[in-house]
Scaffold this active site. Sequence first.
Site, PDB file in Angstrom:
ATOM      1  N   HIS A 201      -5.606  -8.525  19.442  1.00  0.00           N
ATOM      2  CA  HIS A 201      -4.289  -9.083  19.130  1.00  0.00           C
ATOM      3  C   HIS A 201      -4.044  -9.291  17.638  1.00  0.00           C
ATOM      4  O   HIS A 201      -3.080  -9.927  17.244  1.00  0.00           O
ATOM      5  CB  HIS A 201      -4.058 -10.393  19.904  1.00  0.00           C
ATOM      6  N   THR A 241     -16.605  -7.711  35.253  1.00  0.00           N
ATOM      7  CA  THR A 241     -15.771  -6.518  35.458  1.00  0.00           C
ATOM      8  C   THR A 241     -14.920  -6.259  34.217  1.00  0.00           C
ATOM      9  O   THR A 241     -14.252  -7.172  33.720  1.00  0.00           O
ATOM     10  CB  THR A 241     -14.863  -6.722  36.683  1.00  0.00           C
ATOM     11  N   CYS A 326      -6.228 -21.877  14.828  1.00  0.00           N
ATOM     12  CA  CYS A 326      -7.264 -22.692  15.477  1.00  0.00           C
ATOM     13  C   CYS A 326      -7.400 -24.008  14.725  1.00  0.00           C
ATOM     14  O   CYS A 326      -7.548 -25.077  15.303  1.00  0.00           O
ATOM     15  CB  CYS A 326      -8.594 -21.958  15.459  1.00  0.00           C
TER      16      CYS A 326
HETATM   17  N1  PMP Z   1     -12.325 -14.325  13.045  1.00  0.00           N
HETATM   18  C1  PMP Z   1     -11.236 -14.316  12.274  1.00  0.00           C
HETATM   19  C2  PMP Z   1     -11.370 -14.024  10.811  1.00  0.00           C
HETATM   20  C3  PMP Z   1      -9.977 -14.577  12.835  1.00  0.00           C
HETATM   21  O1  PMP Z   1      -8.895 -14.572  12.059  1.00  0.00           O
HETATM   22  C4  PMP Z   1      -9.887 -14.852  14.221  1.00  0.00           C
HETATM   23  C5  PMP Z   1      -8.550 -15.170  14.861  1.00  0.00           C
HETATM   24  N2  PMP Z   1      -7.838 -16.180  14.202  1.00  0.00           N
HETATM   25  C6  PMP Z   1     -11.051 -14.835  14.984  1.00  0.00           C
HETATM   26  C7  PMP Z   1     -12.255 -14.565  14.368  1.00  0.00           C
HETATM   27  C8  PMP Z   1     -11.017 -15.091  16.463  1.00  0.00           C
HETATM   28  O2  PMP Z   1     -10.389 -14.024  17.112  1.00  0.00           O
HETATM   29  P1  PMP Z   1      -9.929 -14.081  18.644  1.00  0.00           P
HETATM   30  O3  PMP Z   1      -8.629 -14.805  18.626  1.00  0.00           O
HETATM   31  O4  PMP Z   1      -9.830 -12.663  19.042  1.00  0.00           O
HETATM   32  O5  PMP Z   1     -10.976 -14.807  19.397  1.00  0.00           O
END
Ligand code: PMP
Length: 383
Positions: A201, A241, A326
């Site tokens: 994504h 799966t 996050c």
């Molecule tokens: N590493 C980095 C540098 C990211 O920017 C992100 C997403 N913010 C992630 C890891 C985690 O990715 P995912 O949302 O696919 O778990």
Amino acid sequence: MTVYLDCNASTPPDPRVLETMWRCYALEHGNAGSPHEFGRRAKEAANLARELVGALAGARRHEVVFTSGATESNNLALLGLAEHGQTTGRRHIVSTQIEHKSVLEPLELLRQRGFEITLLPPNAGGRVSAGDIVAALRDDTLLASVQDVNNETGVSQPISEIAEALADKNILLHVDAAQGFGKTGAILHHQAIDLISISGHKIYGPQGIGALIVRRRNSQLPPLAPLMTGGGQEFGLRPGTLPVALAVGLGKAAELAGLEANTRAEKCRAFRKHLWESLQEFRPTIHGDPNFTAPHAINLSFPNVDSEQAIEALAGLLAVSNGSACTSVCATASHVLAAMGVAAAELDGALRFSWMHDTPTPDWEAVCGVLRECQAASNASSR
Ligand code: PMP
């Protein structure tokens, strides 16, 4: 119309990706592990996706392990090496203070399990140096883990130099390429990069799928152990799966990224120039060395503008964020900007703008009006 400027958090899926996935959902409902024709077709579709994903990193299809996203890939890459580190007595890992939490938190778990973790600081421009990485290596260093592009500042890290420096050493290199995969050309092709985390994504593919590229060096696989047990899928590293349509969507997104990377980057650079010129009256501070910043992101502080107040005030015009998505859930100040030495007053004001090749032009005059109002309100309340 609100213009979406949070592509580092998640990109909208490309319609061509959705079309490919829709066809797969409609026609290929088989389990890729089943022995009959439905299973065989699902497996073939997944393997084509593996090839397309691997091609962007100079990897072969059996080196592509599908996961749920870069968070899982990072966990698998780091925690999956724990057993090997413990049994061989190589319990030292080098990484950086500006990694994503999905790297920093597994590293903290490893520290609690007896590993020593060296986290190197970036310079004021948000970059770590390959020299610092090399200087931190020890006889018992198992792994270096460095992101390719920072999610908060867009600053790219010297991955080629680091890979070059580690090429003749018995030290594994993991790159969290969630932000750079499909956007940074051939950098990830370096054969000294053993493990690469990617996410669907962030490249106009679906949410809920990513991959860990596990590259053979001198025909040896990195000594990874799975984090879960079950059906032995994904070369024994990630049981469960396989969501074939998601994998096919990721494959299509990777294919398009490979074909269109240059034109996308050009459009993103034009957007950046326009953004920067439109906001000049505020004399914003850029967090991150512009000479090394990816074309699709910028992190800015505006004098006397608080980021949360601005995000709210800009609603209806722009969707921007402060820090990573996050981090904003956890409501803590950005560890990335703090590591760069950004002053507390500017930390509170930092806004991340991240866009894509198809992002429409925002009404910058209206945006400036809102920012002026934010400044005026802040000046009035501090009087
Ligand atoms: N590493 C980095 C540098 C990211 O920017 C992100 C997403 N913010 C992630 C890891 C985690 O990715 P995912 O949302 O696919 O778990």
